[in-house]
Structures are given as C-alpha cells and as structure tokens.
Design a protein around this motif. Structure first.
Motif, PDB file in Angstrom:
ATOM      1  N   ALA A  94      96.099  41.617  64.803  1.00  0.00           N
ATOM      2  CA  ALA A  94      94.344  40.762  64.882  1.00  0.00           C
ATOM      3  C   ALA A  94      93.807  40.434  65.584  1.00  0.00           C
ATOM      4  N   LYS A  95      94.447  39.944  66.201  1.00  0.00           N
ATOM      5  CA  LYS A  95      93.385  39.790  67.819  1.00  0.00           C
ATOM      6  C   LYS A  95      93.364  41.137  68.266  1.00  0.00           C
ATOM      7  N   LYS A  96      94.332  41.793  68.547  1.00  0.00           N
ATOM      8  CA  LYS A  96      94.118  43.722  69.447  1.00  0.00           C
ATOM      9  C   LYS A  96      93.071  44.182  68.348  1.00  0.00           C
ATOM     10  N   VAL A  97      92.755  44.399  67.158  1.00  0.00           N
ATOM     11  CA  VAL A  97      91.438  44.981  66.634  1.00  0.00           C
ATOM     12  C   VAL A  97      90.113  44.541  66.572  1.00  0.00           C
ATOM     13  N   MET A  98      90.310  42.782  66.382  1.00  0.00           N
ATOM     14  CA  MET A  98      89.473  42.724  66.909  1.00  0.00           C
ATOM     15  C   MET A  98      88.617  42.635  68.508  1.00  0.00           C
ATOM     16  N   SER A  99      89.667  42.381  69.459  1.00  0.00           N
ATOM     17  CA  SER A  99      89.205  42.513  70.850  1.00  0.00           C
ATOM     18  C   SER A  99      89.074  44.773  71.206  1.00  0.00           C
ATOM     19  N   VAL A 100      89.423  45.417  70.239  1.00  0.00           N
ATOM     20  CA  VAL A 100      88.957  47.001  70.382  1.00  0.00           C
ATOM     21  C   VAL A 100      87.070  46.391  70.343  1.00  0.00           C
ATOM     22  N   ALA A 101      86.836  45.820  68.510  1.00  0.00           N
ATOM     23  CA  ALA A 101      86.257  46.257  67.676  1.00  0.00           C
ATOM     24  C   ALA A 101      85.060  45.578  68.606  1.00  0.00           C
ATOM     25  N   VAL A 102      84.764  44.290  69.193  1.00  0.00           N
ATOM     26  CA  VAL A 102      84.009  43.465  69.639  1.00  0.00           C
ATOM     27  C   VAL A 102      84.050  44.230  71.179  1.00  0.00           C
ATOM     28  N   TYR A 103      85.041  45.222  72.113  1.00  0.00           N
ATOM     29  CA  TYR A 103      84.005  45.787  72.742  1.00  0.00           C
ATOM     30  C   TYR A 103      83.613  46.954  72.669  1.00  0.00           C
ATOM     31  N   ASN A 104      83.729  47.705  72.514  1.00  0.00           N
ATOM     32  CA  ASN A 104      83.290  48.947  71.597  1.00  0.00           C
ATOM     33  C   ASN A 104      81.459  48.378  70.893  1.00  0.00           C
ATOM     34  N   HIS A 105      81.500  46.972  70.278  1.00  0.00           N
ATOM     35  CA  HIS A 105      80.125  46.969  69.842  1.00  0.00           C
ATOM     36  C   HIS A 105      79.198  46.779  70.855  1.00  0.00           C
ATOM     37  N   TYR A 106      79.521  45.724  71.773  1.00  0.00           N
ATOM     38  CA  TYR A 106      78.545  45.516  72.850  1.00  0.00           C
ATOM     39  C   TYR A 106      78.526  46.637  73.770  1.00  0.00           C
ATOM     40  N   LYS A 107      79.509  47.892  74.177  1.00  0.00           N
ATOM     41  CA  LYS A 107      78.749  48.967  75.196  1.00  0.00           C
ATOM     42  C   LYS A 107      77.808  50.093  74.047  1.00  0.00           C
ATOM     43  N   ARG A 108      78.057  49.686  72.892  1.00  0.00           N
ATOM     44  CA  ARG A 108      76.687  50.066  71.126  1.00  0.00           C
ATOM     45  C   ARG A 108      75.802  49.223  71.720  1.00  0.00           C
ATOM     46  N   VAL A 109      75.530  48.213  71.522  1.00  0.00           N
ATOM     47  CA  VAL A 109      74.896  47.353  71.403  1.00  0.00           C
ATOM     48  C   VAL A 109      73.855  47.647  73.611  1.00  0.00           C
ATOM     49  N   LEU A 110      74.847  47.506  74.465  1.00  0.00           N
ATOM     50  CA  LEU A 110      73.751  48.122  75.738  1.00  0.00           C
ATOM     51  C   LEU A 110      73.455  48.929  75.743  1.00  0.00           C
ATOM     52  N   THR A 111      74.108  49.789  75.768  1.00  0.00           N
ATOM     53  CA  THR A 111      73.791  51.521  75.532  1.00  0.00           C
ATOM     54  C   THR A 111      72.652  52.440  74.923  1.00  0.00           C
ATOM     55  N   ASP A 112      72.658  50.858  73.221  1.00  0.00           N
ATOM     56  CA  ASP A 112      71.796  51.700  73.047  1.00  0.00           C
ATOM     57  C   ASP A 112      71.383  52.689  72.618  1.00  0.00           C
ATOM     58  N   SER A 113      72.135  53.848  72.795  1.00  0.00           N
ATOM     59  CA  SER A 113      72.408  55.226  72.419  1.00  0.00           C
ATOM     60  C   SER A 113      72.806  56.040  73.697  1.00  0.00           C
ATOM     61  N   MET A 114      73.498  57.236  73.339  1.00  0.00           N
ATOM     62  CA  MET A 114      74.043  57.879  74.298  1.00  0.00           C
ATOM     63  C   MET A 114      73.506  59.425  73.959  1.00  0.00           C
ATOM     64  N   ASP A 115      73.100  59.745  74.666  1.00  0.00           N
ATOM     65  CA  ASP A 115      72.315  61.365  74.336  1.00  0.00           C
ATOM     66  C   ASP A 115      71.631  61.414  73.308  1.00  0.00           C
ATOM     67  N   ASP A 116      71.978  62.163  72.187  1.00  0.00           N
ATOM     68  CA  ASP A 116      71.869  61.373  71.029  1.00  0.00           C
ATOM     69  C   ASP A 116      72.136  61.554  70.120  1.00  0.00           C
ATOM     70  N   ILE A 117      73.554  60.792  70.172  1.00  0.00           N
ATOM     71  CA  ILE A 117      74.831  60.244  69.496  1.00  0.00           C
ATOM     72  C   ILE A 117      74.325  58.818  69.485  1.00  0.00           C
ATOM     73  N   GLU A 118      74.724  58.918  68.279  1.00  0.00           N
ATOM     74  CA  GLU A 118      74.128  57.342  67.479  1.00  0.00           C
ATOM     75  C   GLU A 118      75.535  56.797  66.867  1.00  0.00           C
ATOM     76  N   ILE A 119      76.040  55.730  68.274  1.00  0.00           N
ATOM     77  CA  ILE A 119      76.966  54.562  67.430  1.00  0.00           C
ATOM     78  C   ILE A 119      77.154  54.000  66.030  1.00  0.00           C
ATOM     79  N   GLU A 120      78.016  54.039  65.631  1.00  0.00           N
ATOM     80  CA  GLU A 120      77.701  53.202  64.234  1.00  0.00           C
ATOM     81  C   GLU A 120      78.281  51.994  64.739  1.00  0.00           C
ATOM     82  N   LYS A 121      78.136  50.299  63.954  1.00  0.00           N
ATOM     83  CA  LYS A 121      79.033  48.740  63.866  1.00  0.00           C
ATOM     84  C   LYS A 121      79.308  48.896  63.076  1.00  0.00           C
ATOM     85  N   SER A 122      80.306  48.556  64.160  1.00  0.00           N
ATOM     86  CA  SER A 122      82.113  48.350  63.454  1.00  0.00           C
ATOM     87  C   SER A 122      81.891  46.851  62.553  1.00  0.00           C
TER      88      SER A 122
END
Length: 488
Positions: free
Chosen positions: A148-176
């Motif tokens: 559970a700790k591993k899953v949450m660590s990866v999900a939170v990390y990916n979420h805030y990368k998505r928030v701060l980069t907003d979008s990279m090129d034309d690829i839009e990252i979905e929420k986790s």
C-alpha cells in the motif's frame, strides 16, 4: 483674559480626556470578541459580523433569517428593501438598543492571539520527493502495509508531476485517483494524513456517511471541496492542488432490495462523478451548505487528488463466492471451504466484487488505482507498539519521564498486549484502550510517590495476574524485584 485662557485650556483638557477615553474604549473593544445581538454567538463562532448603528453587530445567519421573515410578510407584508414602509421606524431610540447590547466584560471572550504565518516553500519538480523517499518517510510512521505504501508513493509522485507540468507536448496525463480497501484499524486514514503532512499540501478528510443527494438533509457533495478550501485558508489556487480523502466510501454503496428512494447511496456516487473526473464546481466559502448569504467561488477539481477508503464489510463472502465458482468435481477439485481461513482473502478483490457490493461501474472507473491493506497480525501489533516515531508506548514513556520516572516494557508485556488486541478485532485502535486500562493505576500512583525511579511492565500485569516491577531511587533493583514477586 486669564478667565478666557482658563476656559480654553479646560475645553482642550476636556476634549483630550474624551479622546483618551475613546482610545481606551477602542483598545478594550479590540481585546474582546464581538457578539451577535440576536443569537449571542461570538465572532469566532458565527463568522464575520455585520456592524449596525448603535454599536450593534449581527451575524450573517441571523440577518438571513430576518430577511426571510420580512419577505414572508412577517413585518406587515413589507417587502425587503421597500424603504417607503420604514417611515414609522424613525422614532426608534438606538441608545436603548446600545444599552441592551452592552455585554459586561466578564461575559465576553478575549480574542486569540494571531499566530505568525510560516513561509511555505512552493512545490516544484525539483522539490517533489521521489517515490522511494516518500516510502522511506512513511516507514518511520506506518508499520507494515508495504504494498500500500509503495502504491501510494508512486501515485502521489505521478500526480504532482502531472500538476506541475500541466501537460507535456500534446500528451495529457490523466489523474490517478485511488481506492483503498482494508479492514478497520489497519491504517487507511493514518497513511493519508502522514503523506499530506510530509508533502505539506492541503488535506481534507471527510466522511461519506454524511453525504446525501442535493435537496435532502445532510451534506451535498460540494461540501467535500468546502473543507479542502478551508484547509487551504480559502486560497483557491492552493486548494486546487490538494488531496481529498473520502472515508467510509462503502457506506454509499447501492442499497440492495430497497423500495425507498436511495438518497445516500447510488445518487451520491453519481454526484461524485464530476468531482472525481475534473470539473468547475461552485463551492460555498466558509460553509457546508449553499444559501443566499454565503459567498460562492469556483473550484476546478482537475488537479485535486481524490483518495477513497473503506472497510467494505462482508466483501470477503462475495470474493469467496466468485472464487468457488471455479471449483470443479473430482479428485483434484478445490474444496468449498478452501478460502474460509485465508487471512489475505481481501487481496483477491476485483472491480467485479466491488460492483456486486453496490458500487456503480462509472464510479469505479474514475478510481483507477485499486489496492488493499493487510489485516494486522501479532507481529505487526508488536512492531506498532515499538517502532513508529510516535508509537503509543513512547508517548507513555514521555509522560512518565516528565515525572522523572523510567517506564519500561519487557517482551512478555508486548506479546500480552498484542494478543489482547487480536481478540478485540478492531485493529490498531484497540491498543490505546488496552494500555489505558492497565496504566490507570500507575499513572494515578506515581505523582504521589517521589521515591519511584523505574516501573517495568510485565505480561502477567497486563493479563491481571501480577504487579509491575517497581524500582526505588538509590535501592538495588534485584531487592525490589524480589519483593514485588512475593507480593504478587
């Protein structure tokens, strides 16, 4: 001439005295909270008060009720803001109202001193901790639950990368968004609290049991965002990067075989869909409900991370029924009771089981990260007592250390506490109740006796079969231990 000068000086002194009195009165008023003239609630409870002539203050709730009464004909059919009907109200003596509203100082509450705000460092890609660092920080507070700790660590990390980069090129990252399933007392809420504390982001924890369909008594789904906005000090931009944890999510499951309107089940799941996916939502500021006197603001939920958690009681039976469908007849067939004693049966949960439980497919589709937490066993209970930074036994040791007494637990005590917790079957919450029970007499007696230097808790004492080992200051430990053994 001298008389005229004296008169002028007297007038100046009088005006100066009056000004000083006003300053003293203003300073005294600043020290105490204002009270609503109608409901008598202080400003810290009722919210910002509306100042009226005659030193009268009225809260927004009472003002709204007054307007409602006026519009309903409660004042001779006068409509709100129809000033032509106010001609008969010109003779009101406001000084009398001022006297009625003059609350003595002994009945007033002093204002709390404003705390200095800490400068918060803005989160950037460089400052987001990597998943292994998030998990390492969680390990200091949360015992077990490695997956559970591993899953949450990866999900939170990916979420805030998505928030701060907003979008990279034309690829839009979905929420986790996440859905965690685990038995009561296994640490669902505690993990979320710890992550929000470590990342220093706004966190709102709400209970799904209070949510109802719009128009019914209870909280609308927008109240979830109101709590997040309050946690972010009403900063919309900050709230839009926060975390919302909805606990007891299993309580809004679709009701089975019910003929009554399901206002707190499937309809609430449907109401949460737009929040989970991302939409502009009108949210009341400083209140859990919408009305004419509460200001509204728009919050975009696109970058808000939603984490849902629930115990889902009796879902084990649904999992077993699904797994037993695969059993066949013959010498090598699986037995019907094969999964009855499986402690990790919850790990086999799927979306199909959750749909059978009463969660609608659209809701589950917006929570792509599904994971489970382990039930606590005896070894995990012992580790919870010993290892976390704020372990409960460390808290008791600190309390007695303030009385200059050293509190210790031997191995038999740890095992006895863990066995009692297993019997209660309420998870880590059982530990506090067990420890409070056997520590009561010790916490009561120690402040009375300055000669006590050390207390050792044993398994027999936890089980009610003996006494704790007490060592006095300046006396050989072995002698006291022998005496304690004889007494028991």
């Amino acid at each position: 001439m001298s008389d005229y000068r004296n008169d002028d000086e007297n007038k100046e002194l009088t005006s100066q005295t009056v000004a000083d009195d006003h300053k003293t009165e203003d300073k005294r008023e600043d020290e105490y909270e204002k009270y609503c003239y109608l409901c008598r609630r202080p400003e810290s409870v009722a919210g910002k008060l509306i100042d009226m002539p005659g030193n009268i203050h009225i809260c927004a709730d009472c003002m709204q009720k007054t307007f409602d009464n006026l519009n309903q004909g409660g004042f001779g059919g006068m409509q709100f803001l129809d000033l032509s009907n106010l001609s008969n109200m010109g003779n009101i003596d406001m000084s009398r109202l001022m006297g009625m509203n003059d609350i003595p100082d002994k009945q007033k509450v002093k204002k709390k001193a404003a705390k200095p705000k800490k400068k918060e460092q803005e989160m950037t890609l460089a400052t987001i901790p990597a998943p292994h660092k998030i998990k390492a920080m969680l390990d200091e507070y949360v015992i077990g639950q490695e997956y559970a700790k591993k899953v949450m660590s990866v999900a939170v990390y990916n979420h805030y990368k998505r928030v701060l980069t907003d979008s990279m090129d034309d690829i839009e990252i979905e929420k986790s968004n996440m859905l965690m399933v685990g038995p009561t007392g296994c640490g669902k809420t505690y993990i979320v609290k710890t992550i929000a504390k470590l990342l220093n982001v706004p966190l709102a924890i709400t209970d799904a049991t209070t949510l109802t369909e719009a128009g019914y008594i209870g909280d609308d789904v927008e109240s979830v965002l109101s709590k997040l906005l309050a946690a972010a000090d009403n900063d919309v931009e900050k709230a839009e990067k926060g975390i919302v944890f909805i606990d007891e999510i299993d309580k809004i499951a679709k009701k089975q075989n019910s003929n009554s309107r399901d206002v707190s089940g499937e309809s609430v799941q449907q109401g949460l869909l737009k929040l989970l996916e991302g939409a502009d939502v009108e949210v009341p500021v400083g209140s859990g409900s919408k009305n004419a006197m509460v200001p509204m603001t728009t919050v975009n939920t696109k970058n808000i991370l939603f984490i849902c958690g629930g115990a889902f009681p009796a879902i084990e039976d649904i999992i077993k029924a699904r797994l037993n469908k695969q059993s066949s007849i013959g010498f090598r067939a699986d037995l019907k009771d094969k999964y009855d004693k499986d402690p990790n049966i919850l790990k086999k949960v799927t979306n199909e089981d959750l749909r059978e439980f009463g969660m609608i497919p659209e809701f589950l589709g917006r929570l792509p990260v599904l994971f489970t937490l382990d039930a606590l066993d005896k070894d995990m209970y012992i580790k919870i007592l010993k290892e976390p930074k704020n372990a409960i036994l460390k808290q008791y040791k600190k309390l007695l250390a303030l009385d200059e007494v050293d509190l210790q637990f031997d191995d038999s005590a740890y095992e006895a506490i863990a066995e009692k917790a297993l019997e209660k079957n309420t998870g880590a919450r059982a530990l506090r109740a067990i420890i409070e029970e056997f520590m009561l007499d010790i916490m009561y007696q120690i402040p009375r006796d300055d000669s006590i230097g050390r207390v050792i808790i044993t398994g027999d004492y936890v089980n009610g079969k003996g006494n704790p080992i007490i060592e006095l200051r300046g006396v050989e430990p072995m002698q006291i231990e022998a005496c304690a053994t004889k007494q028991s």
